[in-house]
Scaffold this motif. Structure first.
Motif, PDB file in Angstrom:
ATOM      1  N   ARG A 105       4.051 -17.070   6.075  1.00 32.74           N
ATOM      2  CA  ARG A 105       3.027 -16.093   6.417  1.00 32.74           C
ATOM      3  C   ARG A 105       3.246 -14.759   5.701  1.00 32.74           C
ATOM      4  O   ARG A 105       2.294 -14.110   5.288  1.00 32.74           O
ATOM      5  N   VAL A 106       4.520 -14.364   5.524  1.00 31.38           N
ATOM      6  CA  VAL A 106       4.819 -13.082   4.888  1.00 31.38           C
ATOM      7  C   VAL A 106       5.585 -13.329   3.599  1.00 31.38           C
ATOM      8  O   VAL A 106       6.626 -13.995   3.605  1.00 31.38           O
ATOM      9  N   VAL A 107       5.066 -12.800   2.497  1.00 34.04           N
ATOM     10  CA  VAL A 107       5.649 -12.999   1.174  1.00 34.04           C
ATOM     11  C   VAL A 107       6.137 -11.653   0.642  1.00 34.04           C
ATOM     12  O   VAL A 107       5.375 -10.674   0.631  1.00 34.04           O
ATOM     13  N   SER A 108       7.395 -11.588   0.227  1.00 31.55           N
ATOM     14  CA  SER A 108       7.891 -10.373  -0.420  1.00 31.55           C
ATOM     15  C   SER A 108       7.672 -10.501  -1.922  1.00 31.55           C
ATOM     16  O   SER A 108       7.955 -11.538  -2.525  1.00 31.55           O
ATOM     17  N   VAL A 109       7.133  -9.433  -2.525  1.00 28.16           N
ATOM     18  CA  VAL A 109       6.719  -9.447  -3.924  1.00 28.16           C
ATOM     19  C   VAL A 109       7.395  -8.291  -4.664  1.00 28.16           C
ATOM     20  O   VAL A 109       7.469  -7.174  -4.151  1.00 28.16           O
ATOM     21  N   LYS A 110       7.887  -8.565  -5.872  1.00 29.36           N
ATOM     22  CA  LYS A 110       8.573  -7.553  -6.678  1.00 29.36           C
ATOM     23  C   LYS A 110       7.915  -7.438  -8.048  1.00 29.36           C
ATOM     24  O   LYS A 110       7.039  -8.234  -8.396  1.00 29.36           O
ATOM     25  N   GLU A 111       8.338  -6.437  -8.823  1.00 22.49           N
ATOM     26  CA  GLU A 111       7.847  -6.213 -10.191  1.00 22.49           C
ATOM     27  C   GLU A 111       6.323  -6.192 -10.245  1.00 22.49           C
ATOM     28  O   GLU A 111       5.694  -6.805 -11.111  1.00 22.49           O
TER      29      GLU A 111
ATOM     30  N   GLY B  42       1.111   3.850  -0.598  1.00 23.24           N
ATOM     31  CA  GLY B  42       0.474   4.711   0.392  1.00 23.24           C
ATOM     32  C   GLY B  42      -0.705   4.115   1.114  1.00 23.24           C
ATOM     33  O   GLY B  42      -1.171   4.684   2.102  1.00 23.24           O
ATOM     34  N   SER B  43      -1.220   2.979   0.647  1.00 24.44           N
ATOM     35  CA  SER B  43      -2.407   2.400   1.292  1.00 24.44           C
ATOM     36  C   SER B  43      -2.203   0.927   1.595  1.00 24.44           C
ATOM     37  O   SER B  43      -1.754   0.164   0.734  1.00 24.44           O
ATOM     38  N   VAL B  44      -2.522   0.535   2.819  1.00 24.72           N
ATOM     39  CA  VAL B  44      -2.569  -0.878   3.191  1.00 24.72           C
ATOM     40  C   VAL B  44      -3.962  -1.388   2.848  1.00 24.72           C
ATOM     41  O   VAL B  44      -4.966  -0.740   3.171  1.00 24.72           O
ATOM     42  N   ARG B  45      -4.025  -2.533   2.168  1.00 21.82           N
ATOM     43  CA  ARG B  45      -5.302  -3.026   1.678  1.00 21.82           C
ATOM     44  C   ARG B  45      -5.567  -4.458   2.127  1.00 21.82           C
ATOM     45  O   ARG B  45      -4.651  -5.279   2.157  1.00 21.82           O
ATOM     46  N   GLU B  46      -6.814  -4.754   2.422  1.00 27.38           N
ATOM     47  CA  GLU B  46      -7.248  -6.131   2.646  1.00 27.38           C
ATOM     48  C   GLU B  46      -7.665  -6.689   1.289  1.00 27.38           C
ATOM     49  O   GLU B  46      -8.576  -6.161   0.648  1.00 27.38           O
ATOM     50  N   ILE B  47      -6.998  -7.741   0.851  1.00 27.48           N
ATOM     51  CA  ILE B  47      -7.260  -8.321  -0.467  1.00 27.48           C
ATOM     52  C   ILE B  47      -7.298  -9.840  -0.337  1.00 27.48           C
ATOM     53  O   ILE B  47      -7.256 -10.389   0.763  1.00 27.48           O
ATOM     54  N   ALA B  48      -7.365 -10.530  -1.467  1.00 29.14           N
ATOM     55  CA  ALA B  48      -7.170 -11.979  -1.543  1.00 29.14           C
ATOM     56  C   ALA B  48      -6.025 -12.221  -2.518  1.00 29.14           C
ATOM     57  O   ALA B  48      -5.836 -11.440  -3.457  1.00 29.14           O
ATOM     58  N   VAL B  49      -5.248 -13.258  -2.303  1.00 31.34           N
ATOM     59  CA  VAL B  49      -4.111 -13.524  -3.182  1.00 31.34           C
ATOM     60  C   VAL B  49      -4.029 -15.008  -3.537  1.00 31.34           C
ATOM     61  O   VAL B  49      -4.471 -15.873  -2.782  1.00 31.34           O
ATOM     62  N   LYS B  50      -3.460 -15.259  -4.710  1.00 30.08           N
ATOM     63  CA  LYS B  50      -3.074 -16.607  -5.118  1.00 30.08           C
ATOM     64  C   LYS B  50      -1.550 -16.657  -5.171  1.00 30.08           C
ATOM     65  O   LYS B  50      -0.928 -15.801  -5.810  1.00 30.08           O
TER      66      LYS B  50
ATOM     67  N   ALA C 292      -5.580 -11.866   2.648  1.00 29.64           N
ATOM     68  CA  ALA C 292      -4.245 -11.343   2.902  1.00 29.64           C
ATOM     69  C   ALA C 292      -4.302  -9.839   3.102  1.00 29.64           C
ATOM     70  O   ALA C 292      -5.308  -9.183   2.806  1.00 29.64           O
ATOM     71  N   ILE C 293      -3.196  -9.300   3.606  1.00 27.97           N
ATOM     72  CA  ILE C 293      -3.033  -7.849   3.754  1.00 27.97           C
ATOM     73  C   ILE C 293      -1.872  -7.426   2.872  1.00 27.97           C
ATOM     74  O   ILE C 293      -0.777  -7.995   2.946  1.00 27.97           O
ATOM     75  N   LEU C 294      -2.102  -6.430   2.028  1.00 28.86           N
ATOM     76  CA  LEU C 294      -1.104  -5.932   1.083  1.00 28.86           C
ATOM     77  C   LEU C 294      -0.503  -4.640   1.625  1.00 28.86           C
ATOM     78  O   LEU C 294      -1.212  -3.659   1.855  1.00 28.86           O
ATOM     79  N   ARG C 295       0.827  -4.669   1.826  1.00 26.64           N
ATOM     80  CA  ARG C 295       1.541  -3.500   2.340  1.00 26.64           C
ATOM     81  C   ARG C 295       2.606  -3.072   1.326  1.00 26.64           C
ATOM     82  O   ARG C 295       3.672  -3.693   1.249  1.00 26.64           O
ATOM     83  N   PRO C 296       2.355  -2.024   0.539  1.00 27.12           N
ATOM     84  CA  PRO C 296       3.367  -1.557  -0.413  1.00 27.12           C
ATOM     85  C   PRO C 296       4.640  -1.114   0.295  1.00 27.12           C
ATOM     86  O   PRO C 296       4.587  -0.485   1.366  1.00 27.12           O
ATOM     87  N   THR C 297       5.795  -1.446  -0.301  1.00 27.99           N
ATOM     88  CA  THR C 297       7.085  -1.032   0.243  1.00 27.99           C
ATOM     89  C   THR C 297       7.861  -0.171  -0.756  1.00 27.99           C
ATOM     90  O   THR C 297       8.979   0.247  -0.478  1.00 27.99           O
ATOM     91  N   GLY C 298       7.273   0.075  -1.919  1.00 23.40           N
ATOM     92  CA  GLY C 298       7.902   0.877  -2.959  1.00 23.40           C
ATOM     93  C   GLY C 298       6.961   0.972  -4.138  1.00 23.40           C
ATOM     94  O   GLY C 298       5.836   0.460  -4.101  1.00 23.40           O
ATOM     95  N   PRO C 299       7.393   1.605  -5.231  1.00 29.07           N
ATOM     96  CA  PRO C 299       6.518   1.752  -6.398  1.00 29.07           C
ATOM     97  C   PRO C 299       6.069   0.424  -7.002  1.00 29.07           C
ATOM     98  O   PRO C 299       4.963   0.326  -7.532  1.00 29.07           O
ATOM     99  N   HIS C 300       6.939  -0.600  -6.915  1.00 34.80           N
ATOM    100  CA  HIS C 300       6.607  -1.886  -7.532  1.00 34.80           C
ATOM    101  C   HIS C 300       6.960  -3.064  -6.612  1.00 34.80           C
ATOM    102  O   HIS C 300       7.184  -4.175  -7.092  1.00 34.80           O
ATOM    103  N   THR C 301       7.010  -2.828  -5.303  1.00 35.55           N
ATOM    104  CA  THR C 301       7.322  -3.889  -4.342  1.00 35.55           C
ATOM    105  C   THR C 301       6.337  -3.841  -3.178  1.00 35.55           C
ATOM    106  O   THR C 301       5.742  -2.797  -2.898  1.00 35.55           O
ATOM    107  N   ALA C 302       6.178  -4.978  -2.511  1.00 41.11           N
ATOM    108  CA  ALA C 302       5.251  -5.033  -1.379  1.00 41.11           C
ATOM    109  C   ALA C 302       5.545  -6.249  -0.520  1.00 41.11           C
ATOM    110  O   ALA C 302       6.240  -7.182  -0.940  1.00 41.11           O
TER     111      ALA C 302
END
Length: 377
Positions: free
Chosen positions: A294-300, A311-319, A329-339
């Motif tokens: 359900r929750v995917v950590s994404v880098k780079e 700074g912004s939580v977004r409703e998006i679609a992902v593959k 999906a919901i995109l939650r940034p956790t850093g400049p290049h991570t979420a």
């Protein structure tokens, strides 16, 4: 009087617009080159030699092989524009092949075609195009570049069956300003082949490449064993509690989500690979529901959307796989290049090393993406 924009978006006649076309020798890039040449552009064809010709000539179904270099040169001769072959073997090995092998050894499932676009075609080759004083570089990818209110945007191809957005998410805004994708608006691959026939190209009926170019017949394990001798160390197949169920000939033979070929019989419930542990040389298996993420950590992350990424939580679609449609999906940034990406409907078989590509909800626009570092239920 203002000069109208030509088909590539420049305010000058086609004959005064130089375009470098990245030619693989296949029908797609050949049609791009032929079409632009017919329209009167100053076309320069460039083909990359990515690995040894001897090995390439013996292999079918791959791009950039010796045969393909010959085909690209022949198309250039047929259409009357210059063609060059550049030796990128060392660059390709260092930027793509070595990481591919090391990722598999680390238990990940890499996507080398993305790294090739990112680190070779859209970086080094693009710089070569600029050195040739080209106004832009065109490729045969099935994706669309559209100019929005804030500049160039990346959009899915008109033909969803041919869309290559999953493999191009790491294209930067700077690269996108220089790139052109003339096939992205076509309704089907058949339309491309019809254009090839109309231009009288010798590659009009050439089959599409199927495999990763340096992996013959899709046999990843044999390539990795050749690149990293000793990589296929045997080990245990265990369940999620650590009980030994069987043995394997190397973690590199397995991917997350795999069911067939485990060699475990006599069980009531089908088992799937749910985790790879290269350090312990273990393949961990479990029931199908153990694959749900359900929750995917994404880098780079490469961000192509409007505004700052953080700074912004977004409703998006992902593959999370190239073969799957985008999911809410919901995109939650956790850093400049991570979420962290929360999938509203859990996905099965999410694997580290694969890409997670972001799409604008309800739109064809690609917002960027990154690499899957891990996931949880």
């Amino acid at each position: 009087m203002t000069q109208p924009l030509n088909s590539l978006g420049f305010p000058k006649p086609p004959q005064d617009t130089r375009v470098v076309v990245a030619m693989s020798g296949g029908v797609d890039s050949s049609v791009v080159a032929a079409q632009l040449a017919e329209e009167g552009y100053d076309v320069v064809g460039v083909t990359l030699q990515l690995y040894d010709h001897g090995a390439a000539l013996a292999k079918k179904g791959a791009c950039c092989a010796g045969r393909d270099i010959h085909d690209a040169r022949r198309v250039a001769e047929e259409m009357g524009f210059p063609h060059y072959v550049l030796d990128y073997e060392n660059t390709f090995r260092e930027a793509v092949i070595d990481e591919f092998a090391d990722s598999y050894l680390g238990g990940a499932t890499p996507v080398p075609c993305i790294r090739c676009n990112e680190r070779v075609k859209f970086r080094d080759l693009l710089e070569t195009a600029k050195d040739l004083d080209a106004d832009c570089m065109a490729t045969g990818h099935y994706i669309q570049r559209k100019v929005g209110p804030r500049g160039p945007e990346l959009h899915c191809a008109a033909d969803a069956a041919r869309d290559q957005s999953y493999f191009l998410f790491s294209t930067t805004p700077e690269q996108l300003s220089y790139l052109r994708f003339p096939l992205g608006h076509l309704p089907s691959k058949q339309a491309t082949r019809e254009l090839a026939a109309r231009y009288g190209l010798s590659v009009a009926d050439k089959p599409d490449s199927q495999d990763i170019c340096f992996v013959p017949n899709g046999d990843y394990a044999s390539v990795i064993k050749k690149l990293r001798p000793g990589a296929a160390d045997p080990g245990e197949i265990v369940d999620q509690s650590g009980t030994v169920l069987g043995y394997h000939d190397g973690v590199i033979h397995y991917t997350v989500g795999q069911r067939r070929g485990l060699g475990i019989g006599g069980l009531d419930t089908p088992l799937y690979v749910v985790k790879l542990d290269p350090e312990a040389r273990q393949v961990v298996v479990g029931p199908k529901d153990a694959l749900a993420t359900r929750v995917v950590s994404v880098k780079e992350i490469n961000w192509l959307g409007d505004g700052a990424f953080e700074g912004s939580v977004r409703e998006i679609a992902v593959k999370v796989r190239s073969t799957r449609p985008p999911r809410a999906a919901i995109l939650r940034p956790t850093g400049p290049h991570t979420a962290e990406v929360e999938l509203l409907t859990p996905e099965e078989g999410v694997s580290p090393g694969q890409a997670c590509v972001f799409y604008e909800d309800g739109s064809s626009r690609i917002l960027g993406g990154g690499w899957i570092a891990g996931g949880r239920g």
